[in-house]
Design a protein around this motif. Structure first.
Motif: not given
Length: 393
Positions: A71-81, A130-139, A141-148
């Motif tokens: 509920e706090r994280m962010f995803f892409t369709p491939d990322g969920v899979e 290497r994916s700009p979108l995936t990196c943005a989502v990963a960042r 998620n790190a921030a959303a969970l207080g792990l940045e």
């Protein structure tokens, strides 16, 4: 917001307006999406509303892997899979800590599932994709969970990363392409051979691979671990810097680990009172002999991973069934037996049989208040039906 730029579209979700929309659409049922979208588009950009609803759907899908964190994280369709589920990532993070790794270069990090588990275990992580979108989502998620503070996300080609300053390397190559799953390890992105070369240069390393990888593809200096969660095989991992040649089946939750002892194949014997269905990780790891030794059991057929025994013994590595009937395969006989017993709930399991479970259910038409399990398999080469039920201690 530029609807054609996925990174910009995602960034809009991180604004105050985007986060407010995410809160508003949380838990929206599919049947209500059109009405909700129509209402929200009166006050918000249409593209942002669509992005928020799409993210809400992804969060609902991701809950099976990430639990309440979804509920706090962010995803892409491939990322969920493709993301590692939390229980499996936590297990791997614990192993890295046990190996003394205080820092890990996570190559092909995806949306950051493994990086999150590592950071929560106290490990400093360099997460690369290497994916700009995936990196943005990963960042995000790190921030959303207080792990940045523990996770540095870097966009780039993993082949260009200098991981020499890290205690360990973790590589999770992409195993899906435009046509679905990729079965050839050299068609992974990056190829398995590159990942193995990177692992050999690191003090410790783990390479995530498909559980169906041929055993002959495992390098001699690697430990091979197959992991299941709740009975479902999730992945195989090649570990470097542990015990060369070790084969391990790890069952979650637990964890419970069965390791190879180079035992000979169990003897083939007639069906006993109990049938044991080894966990999929045990089967994939080729450790059925080790499981059978714990049960004092043998095989129904030399090519089938079913263990039979005369006594019931508790084991985490196999599910036990008490067998009441052993019959040559015959649909009419099975139908008659099930009707005689009043079986209306029929579980069909098979190994070594071409018959499809749903096809068999249609033919026998089970009716009645009782339940049973039928195993379609071979006994010393002969097509056979074994009828029983889960064993009670």
């Amino acid at each position: 917001m530029n609807d054609l730029d996925p990174v910009a579209s995602f960034a809009a979700l991180l604004t105050d307006e985007g986060r407010a929309l995410l809160d508003e659409v949380r838990g929206t049922e599919p049947a209500r999406e059109l009405a909700v979208a129509t209402r929200l588009r009166r006050d918000h950009p249409a593209g942002l509303v669509s992005a928020a609803l799409a993210q809400a759907r992804l969060r609902q899908r991701a809950a099976a892997k990430f639990g309440a964190d979804a509920e706090r994280m962010f995803f892409t369709p491939d990322g969920v899979e493709q993301a590692t589920r939390t229980a499996v990532a936590d297990h791997r993070a614990r192993r890295f800590r046990e190996l003394g790794a205080g820092s890990v270069a996570d190559l092909c990090c995806g949306i950051g599932g493994d990086a999150i588990a590592l950071a929560r275990a106290g490990v400093r992580v360099l997460a690369v994709d290497r994916s700009p979108l995936t990196c943005a989502v990963a960042r995000a998620n790190a921030a959303a969970l207080g792990l940045e503070d523990l996770i540095e996300v870097r966009e780039g080609d993993v082949a260009d990363v200098d991981a020499s300053g890290y205690d360990a390397v973790f590589v999770d190559p992409a195993r899906r392409g435009g046509r679905g799953r990729i079965f050839d390890p050299e068609a992974y992105s990056p190829p398995l051979s590159w990942a193995v070369a990177a692992a050999r240069e690191a003090p410790r390393a783990a390479l995530k691979i498909a559980p169906g990888v041929p055993h002959e593809a495992v390098p001699a200096e690697a430990e091979a671990e197959w992991v299941s969660d709740g009975g479902d095989v999730k992945e195989a991992v090649l570990w470097f810097g542990t015990e060369p040649g070790l084969v391990r089946a790890t069952l979650l939750p637990g964890p419970r680990a069965l390791t190879g002892r180079d035992l000979p194949d169990p003897a083939v014997r007639p069906p006993g009172r109990y049938l044991y269905e080894p966990d999929g990780a045990v089967v994939r790891a080729h450790l059925v002999a080790e499981a059978a030794a714990e049960l004092d059991g043998g095989l129904l057929d030399e090519t089938i991973a079913y263990v039979t025994a005369d006594t019931l013994r508790p084991t985490p590595y196999a599910t036990a069934y008490e067998i009441t009937d052993v019959l040559p395969f015959n649909v009419k006989r099975l139908r008659a037996l099930l009707r005689e017993r009043g079986v209306g709930v029929l579980t069909v399991k098979k190994r070594g049989s071409a018959v499809e479970p749903e096809e068999l259910r249609r033919k026998v038409k089970p009716q009645g208040p009782h339940a049973a399990t039928v195993f379609l398999t071979r006994v010393q080469g002969a097509p056979t039906m074994l009828i029983g039920h889960p064993a009670r201690a």
